[in-house]
Design a protein around this motif. Structure first.
Motif, PDB file in Angstrom:
ATOM      1  N   ALA A 128     -33.822  -3.785 -33.218  1.00 23.66           N
ATOM      2  CA  ALA A 128     -33.412  -5.071 -33.788  1.00 23.66           C
ATOM      3  C   ALA A 128     -32.321  -4.867 -34.827  1.00 23.66           C
ATOM      4  N   TYR A 129     -32.457  -3.841 -35.650  1.00 24.08           N
ATOM      5  CA  TYR A 129     -31.440  -3.596 -36.676  1.00 24.08           C
ATOM      6  C   TYR A 129     -30.119  -3.172 -36.039  1.00 24.08           C
ATOM      7  N   LEU A 130     -30.180  -2.327 -35.012  1.00 26.87           N
ATOM      8  CA  LEU A 130     -28.953  -1.884 -34.362  1.00 26.87           C
ATOM      9  C   LEU A 130     -28.198  -3.075 -33.762  1.00 26.87           C
ATOM     10  N   VAL A 131     -28.944  -3.969 -33.110  1.00 29.44           N
ATOM     11  CA  VAL A 131     -28.304  -5.146 -32.513  1.00 29.44           C
ATOM     12  C   VAL A 131     -27.787  -6.073 -33.607  1.00 29.44           C
ATOM     13  N   TRP A 132     -28.585  -6.263 -34.637  1.00 26.67           N
ATOM     14  CA  TRP A 132     -28.185  -7.184 -35.713  1.00 26.67           C
ATOM     15  C   TRP A 132     -26.948  -6.679 -36.455  1.00 26.67           C
ATOM     16  N   ILE A 133     -26.930  -5.402 -36.833  1.00 27.91           N
ATOM     17  CA  ILE A 133     -25.796  -4.889 -37.607  1.00 27.91           C
ATOM     18  C   ILE A 133     -24.537  -4.854 -36.751  1.00 27.91           C
ATOM     19  N   GLY A 134     -24.682  -4.522 -35.466  1.00 25.85           N
ATOM     20  CA  GLY A 134     -23.520  -4.504 -34.592  1.00 25.85           C
ATOM     21  C   GLY A 134     -22.920  -5.885 -34.386  1.00 25.85           C
ATOM     22  N   ALA A 135     -23.797  -6.889 -34.192  1.00 25.39           N
ATOM     23  CA  ALA A 135     -23.320  -8.254 -34.011  1.00 25.39           C
ATOM     24  C   ALA A 135     -22.784  -8.824 -35.317  1.00 25.39           C
ATOM     25  N   SER A 136     -23.387  -8.457 -36.440  1.00 21.40           N
ATOM     26  CA  SER A 136     -22.927  -8.953 -37.737  1.00 21.40           C
ATOM     27  C   SER A 136     -21.532  -8.430 -38.079  1.00 21.40           C
ATOM     28  N   LEU A 137     -21.241  -7.198 -37.636  1.00 17.93           N
ATOM     29  CA  LEU A 137     -19.924  -6.595 -37.890  1.00 17.93           C
ATOM     30  C   LEU A 137     -18.931  -6.874 -36.758  1.00 17.93           C
ATOM     31  N   ASN A 138     -19.352  -7.723 -35.825  1.00 10.77           N
ATOM     32  CA  ASN A 138     -18.489  -8.130 -34.709  1.00 10.77           C
ATOM     33  C   ASN A 138     -18.106  -6.967 -33.798  1.00 10.77           C
ATOM     34  N   PHE A 139     -18.960  -5.943 -33.708  1.00 10.82           N
ATOM     35  CA  PHE A 139     -18.712  -4.851 -32.776  1.00 10.82           C
ATOM     36  C   PHE A 139     -19.045  -5.277 -31.344  1.00 10.82           C
ATOM     37  N   PHE A 140     -20.079  -6.095 -31.202  1.00 10.03           N
ATOM     38  CA  PHE A 140     -20.499  -6.596 -29.893  1.00 10.03           C
ATOM     39  C   PHE A 140     -21.338  -7.848 -30.106  1.00 10.03           C
ATOM     40  N   ALA A 141     -21.617  -8.547 -29.029  1.00 14.10           N
ATOM     41  CA  ALA A 141     -22.431  -9.765 -29.096  1.00 14.10           C
ATOM     42  C   ALA A 141     -23.907  -9.417 -28.944  1.00 14.10           C
ATOM     43  N   ALA A 142     -24.753 -10.167 -29.613  1.00  7.17           N
ATOM     44  CA  ALA A 142     -26.204  -9.941 -29.572  1.00  7.17           C
ATOM     45  C   ALA A 142     -26.772 -10.568 -28.307  1.00  7.17           C
ATOM     46  N   THR A 143     -26.504  -9.931 -27.185  1.00  6.43           N
ATOM     47  CA  THR A 143     -26.955 -10.416 -25.892  1.00  6.43           C
ATOM     48  C   THR A 143     -28.094  -9.545 -25.375  1.00  6.43           C
ATOM     49  N   ARG A 144     -28.673  -9.963 -24.264  1.00  2.05           N
ATOM     50  CA  ARG A 144     -29.750  -9.171 -23.668  1.00  2.05           C
ATOM     51  C   ARG A 144     -29.261  -7.782 -23.251  1.00  2.05           C
ATOM     52  N   PRO A 145     -28.077  -7.650 -22.620  1.00  2.00           N
ATOM     53  CA  PRO A 145     -27.587  -6.295 -22.325  1.00  2.00           C
ATOM     54  C   PRO A 145     -27.419  -5.428 -23.573  1.00  2.00           C
ATOM     55  N   ALA A 146     -27.034  -6.038 -24.706  1.00  2.00           N
ATOM     56  CA  ALA A 146     -26.895  -5.262 -25.942  1.00  2.00           C
ATOM     57  C   ALA A 146     -28.249  -4.740 -26.408  1.00  2.00           C
ATOM     58  N   ILE A 147     -29.291  -5.547 -26.246  1.00  5.87           N
ATOM     59  CA  ILE A 147     -30.641  -5.100 -26.618  1.00  5.87           C
ATOM     60  C   ILE A 147     -31.077  -3.945 -25.727  1.00  5.87           C
ATOM     61  N   PHE A 148     -30.835  -4.068 -24.422  1.00  3.29           N
ATOM     62  CA  PHE A 148     -31.173  -2.974 -23.506  1.00  3.29           C
ATOM     63  C   PHE A 148     -30.382  -1.718 -23.855  1.00  3.29           C
ATOM     64  N   ALA A 149     -29.122  -1.877 -24.217  1.00  2.00           N
ATOM     65  CA  ALA A 149     -28.303  -0.717 -24.570  1.00  2.00           C
ATOM     66  C   ALA A 149     -28.837  -0.027 -25.822  1.00  2.00           C
ATOM     67  N   ALA A 150     -29.240  -0.826 -26.825  1.00  2.00           N
ATOM     68  CA  ALA A 150     -29.799  -0.245 -28.053  1.00  2.00           C
ATOM     69  C   ALA A 150     -31.085   0.507 -27.760  1.00  2.00           C
ATOM     70  N   ILE A 151     -31.931  -0.069 -26.912  1.00  2.00           N
ATOM     71  CA  ILE A 151     -33.194   0.598 -26.563  1.00  2.00           C
ATOM     72  C   ILE A 151     -32.922   1.863 -25.751  1.00  2.00           C
ATOM     73  N   ALA A 152     -31.931   1.798 -24.846  1.00  2.00           N
ATOM     74  CA  ALA A 152     -31.580   2.987 -24.064  1.00  2.00           C
ATOM     75  C   ALA A 152     -31.066   4.100 -24.964  1.00  2.00           C
TER      76      ALA A 152
END
Length: 338
Positions: A128-152
């Motif tokens: 959750a933190y990886l997705v949140w910080i990445g989306a907050s800094l505009n590195f990527f969008a907080a989408t379902r694929p982003a969550i899967f990528a963080a978990i992977a």
């Protein structure tokens, strides 16, 4: 007539307006006397009946009030999908906890449980933190694929660590597997218990539930942070939302609808509290009985107010002051919030 609507509408969104006609001027002394000498309200139920009956005194609203009070037969709803969603939700939490355990086991290696109780909470927080910080800094969008990528990413690091120190982790499993099973039993029992409790009244209706649900909904749709405010269009959400975001992340991950995820989160968070209490007491005492007592006192008995409420019900009355009263009802007939 929306007097019977949820307070998110009747209080905040569409408050009731009552106009009074002034019939005479009241001197300041007389007004002070009326306020200071007002009779003490000793029957709250009678006042409630008067407040509910008030719209019926208006001719144009009497019919609407009678219609609102008519009982309605609810359509049957199949619960099969909801229970399957509960198993999927629980499976996702277990998987995230297992992926986090290698990191936790090294950090808490001196504990009797190697930090196993902490792993589930950390397993939720890390992706959750990886997705949140990445989306907050505009590195990527907080989408379902982003969550899967963080978990992977976490899974790859966890697997690498487990293989690198496989002898160490196999030794932990051989020594601690009974402890781990006890922890899983405590967590699953707490989750099932709170889920069953919620199943008796799953409506997202009273108090601040509508607000929490609106935040959960907007977080499941938001791809950038801070999320938009669900009530004030065009403005960012001005409220703390980390707990809501954890539930929204799980909802996105499992593709479970927010109205079901809300009730699953209702069971998940107290189950996590129960697990932390179980782990804390076991690490301190090395006794399962004390660990179970910790769960009982932290997650079930609470502040004993429920016992006093039950006593009042048996006596047929409601008392407004208790030694363990909730923080916003210490002073009778007031809402003063801490």
């Amino acid at each position: 007539n929306d007097d019977f609507a949820d307070e998110s509408l009747a209080v905040y969104e569409h408050p009731k307006t009552i106009l009074f006609q002034k019939v005479r001027d009241i001197p300041a002394d007389e007004l002070a006397a009326l306020i200071l000498n007002a009779p003490v309200l000793d029957n709250a139920d009678a006042l409630l009946r008067r407040l509910i009956a008030f719209p019926a005194q208006e001719a144009d609203e009497a019919a609407l009030l009678r219609h609102a009070l008519q009982p309605r037969r609810a359509a049957p709803v199949s619960g099969g999908f909801q229970w399957a969603a509960a198993l999927l939700w629980l499976g996702a939490v277990e998987l995230l906890g297992l992926l986090a355990f290698p990191f936790i086991a090294l950090a808490f290696g001196k504990l009797a449980d190697n930090g196993y109780a902490v792993a589930k909470a950390f397993g939720l927080l890390l992706p959750a933190y990886l997705v949140w910080i990445g989306a907050s800094l505009n590195f990527f969008a907080a989408t379902r694929p982003a969550i899967f990528a963080a978990i992977a990413l976490i899974g790859a690091a966890s697997l690498t660590l487990a293989l690198w120190l496989r002898r160490h982790f196999l030794h932990i499993i051989r020594r601690r597997w009974k402890i781990f099973l006890a922890y899983e039993a405590a967590f699953c029992a707490a989750f099932a218990g709170f889920l069953a409790f919620r199943a008796f009244n799953p409506d997202i209706f009273w108090s601040e539930s509508s607000m929490d649900f609106s935040i959960l909904n907007v977080l499941t749709r938001s791809e950038a942070f801070p999320p938009v405010d669900p009530w004030m269009s065009g403005h960012p959400l001005n409220y703390y939302y980390i707990g809501h975001f954890l539930a929204a992340m799980l909802a996105k991950l499992t593709n479970i609808a927010p109205q079901i995820a809300y009730n699953l989160a209702f069971a998940l968070f107290p189950a996590l509290v129960a697990l932390q209490a179980f782990g804390l007491l076991y690490n301190l005492t090395r006794r399962y009985a004390f660990a179970a007592a910790g769960v009982l006192f932290s997650s079930i008995l609470g502040n004993l107010d429920g016992l006093l409420l039950l006593k009042d019900i048996w006596r047929g009355r409601e008392s407004y002051f208790r030694l363990f009263r909730c923080a916003h009802e210490v002073i009778p007939f007031t809402v003063h919030e801490f």
